[in-house]
Enzyme design. Structure first.
Site, short mmCIF file in Angstrom:
data_model
loop_
_atom_site.label_atom_id
_atom_site.label_comp_id
_atom_site.label_asym_id
_atom_site.label_seq_id
_atom_site.Cartn_x
_atom_site.Cartn_y
_atom_site.Cartn_z
N ASP A 119 30.50 -26.71 -29.01
CA ASP A 119 31.56 -26.34 -28.24
C ASP A 119 31.84 -24.90 -28.73
O ASP A 119 31.26 -24.54 -29.68
CB ASP A 119 32.80 -27.23 -28.62
CG ASP A 119 34.12 -27.46 -27.70
OD1 ASP A 119 34.83 -28.01 -27.67
OD2 ASP A 119 33.77 -26.62 -26.57
N ASP A 220 35.05 -37.56 -27.57
CA ASP A 220 34.65 -38.93 -27.54
C ASP A 220 35.49 -39.85 -27.03
O ASP A 220 35.25 -40.85 -26.34
CB ASP A 220 34.49 -39.37 -29.23
CG ASP A 220 33.60 -38.47 -29.96
OD1 ASP A 220 33.38 -38.06 -31.01
OD2 ASP A 220 32.28 -38.24 -29.35
N1 LIG Z 1 43.67 -27.77 -26.80
C1 LIG Z 1 43.65 -28.52 -25.99
N2 LIG Z 1 44.82 -28.56 -25.07
C2 LIG Z 1 44.96 -29.69 -24.25
N3 LIG Z 1 44.34 -30.50 -24.17
C3 LIG Z 1 42.98 -30.57 -24.89
C4 LIG Z 1 42.56 -29.58 -25.89
N4 LIG Z 1 41.49 -29.73 -26.58
C5 LIG Z 1 41.05 -30.95 -25.83
N5 LIG Z 1 41.77 -31.33 -25.07
C6 LIG Z 1 41.87 -32.65 -24.06
O1 LIG Z 1 40.76 -33.31 -24.51
C7 LIG Z 1 39.58 -33.51 -23.43
C8 LIG Z 1 38.30 -33.46 -23.93
O2 LIG Z 1 38.27 -32.17 -24.78
P1 LIG Z 1 36.72 -31.19 -24.77
O3 LIG Z 1 37.36 -30.14 -25.73
O4 LIG Z 1 36.16 -31.19 -23.47
O5 LIG Z 1 36.27 -32.44 -25.44
P2 LIG Z 1 34.79 -32.15 -26.63
O6 LIG Z 1 34.76 -30.58 -26.62
O7 LIG Z 1 35.35 -32.35 -27.99
O8 LIG Z 1 33.73 -32.69 -25.99
C9 LIG Z 1 40.16 -32.42 -22.50
O9 LIG Z 1 39.71 -32.85 -21.09
C10 LIG Z 1 41.57 -32.38 -22.65
O10 LIG Z 1 42.34 -33.23 -21.75
C1 LIG Z 2 30.56 -36.74 -36.83
C2 LIG Z 2 30.86 -36.20 -35.52
N1 LIG Z 2 31.03 -37.03 -34.52
C3 LIG Z 2 31.42 -36.76 -33.28
C4 LIG Z 2 31.79 -35.24 -33.01
C5 LIG Z 2 32.11 -34.89 -31.64
O1 LIG Z 2 33.33 -34.42 -31.75
P1 LIG Z 2 34.39 -34.19 -30.25
O2 LIG Z 2 34.72 -35.47 -29.68
O3 LIG Z 2 35.13 -33.02 -30.39
O4 LIG Z 2 32.96 -33.56 -29.35
C6 LIG Z 2 31.67 -34.36 -33.96
C7 LIG Z 2 32.21 -32.86 -34.06
O5 LIG Z 2 32.50 -32.24 -34.88
C8 LIG Z 2 31.22 -34.84 -35.59
O6 LIG Z 2 31.41 -33.98 -36.36
#
Ligand SMILES: Nc1ncnc2c1ncn2[C@@H]1O[C@H](COP(=O)(O)OP(=O)(O)O)[C@@H](O)[C@H]1O
Ligand SMILES: Cc1ncc(COP(=O)(O)O)c(C=O)c1O
Length: 262
Positions: A119, A220
């Site tokens: 990310d 997740d």
């Molecule tokens: N800082 C934030 N503010 C508001 N919503 C968030 C924030 N971070 C994550 N989310 C919520 O979580 C969802 C998934 O976030 P995302 O960052 O895409 O997941 P990941 O990067 O962990 O796969 C977004 O669609 C949003 O609804």
């Molecule tokens: C062990 C583990 N599982 C899953 C994730 C995925 O997290 P996210 O839902 O923020 O993508 C991470 C992210 O650091 C992780 O360290």
């Protein structure tokens, strides 16, 4: 075993402290009416954003043994499969074989793939995972839920504006994925996050206020909720995206308020 209750096999990480992987996905799926069987690809003390990563990674032969046990005991019928964090190309290639086995048992199986790779421009899994997701695992998925960075990695295309995002989504559809969801993009202004869902020629975009914090485990949870609401709305893309985002917004706002109190 009742054939009416949807049954999910969730192959994700487990952490002792915190909420990522199966700790993020299993309970919400159960609350929403799913039977969930969980396989932990790793058992770590915390997610990998912490300074010290302690614990172990499920070996391929251990994964093989667990799947064999499900098959031998004839409890390998699933309506859905969801996968997330994986640390090795070998375990991902093995996952592809597992998907094919489960689809032989239930050709209607829905596979939701959260291609967890990183990310904010940084990978937090080994880089040789990328070609396996891009070329082997993602083409087997019915639904994928990458964040912007993961979608850019898999297509080699930037998401600089909405047109760029739609091109990246189309490139992922071209890999055979029916439903592509960018769980978050930076297409909003600095104060907002934008999520985009695309399926069967329909696209929906939701803009949401960005909470001034970084959350782990939200991807997740997003994938698990998208699986659940797709099923519960009979694949109504608009309703699914609305309900997923509404739930997540409640959770991140509540988490932020509680965290600030500590
Ligand atoms: N800082 C934030 N503010 C508001 N919503 C968030 C924030 N971070 C994550 N989310 C919520 O979580 C969802 C998934 O976030 P995302 O960052 O895409 O997941 P990941 O990067 O962990 O796969 C977004 O669609 C949003 O609804
Ligand atoms: C062990 C583990 N599982 C899953 C994730 C995925 O997290 P996210 O839902 O923020 O993508 C991470 C992210 O650091 C992780 O360290």
């Amino acid at each position: 075993m009742s054939e009416d209750i949807p049954r999910v096999l969730s192959i994700q990480s487990h952490v002792v402290h915190g909420y990522v992987g199966n700790k993020s996905a299993v309970f919400p799926l159960q609350v929403l009416g799913f039977e969930v069987d969980a396989i932990n690809t790793v058992q770590f003390s915390t997610h990998t954003g912490y300074k010290h990563i302690k614990g172990n990674v499920l070996k391929n032969e251990e994964m093989e043994e667990l799947i064999e046990g499900l098959i031998l005991n004839e409890v390998d019928y699933y309506t859905h499969l969801i996968t997330g964090y994986s640390r090795s190309p070998e375990s991902l290639k093995q996952l592809a074989e597992i998907i094919k086995k489960l689809k032989q048992k239930n050709p209607q199986l829905i596979y939701v793939c959260d291609p967890v790779m990183g990310d904010n421009g940084k990978m937090y899994v080994p880089e040789d995972i990328l070609p396996v997701y891009r070329d082997i695992v993602v083409p087997l998925a019915d639904i994928i839920t990458p964040n912007q960075f993961e979608a850019e990695l898999m297509t080699g295309m930037p998401v600089k504006d909405l047109d760029g995002a739609l091109k990246v989504i189309e490139a992922l559809h071209q890999k055979g994925v029916k439903t592509v969801v960018l769980s978050s993009t930076e297409l909003g202004d600095g104060d907002n996050i934008v999520a985009i869902a695309s399926s069967k020629g329909e696209q929906y975009i939701i803009k949401m206020p960005k909470v001034d914090a970084t959350f782990t485990g939200t991807g997740d949870l997003f994938a698990a909720l998208f699986l659940a609401w797709s099923y519960k709305t009979n694949n109504n893309l608009k309703l699914t995206l609305e309900r997923v985002i509404a739930t997540l917004q409640n959770i991140v706002q509540d988490t932020y308020q509680k965290a600030r109190v500590l």
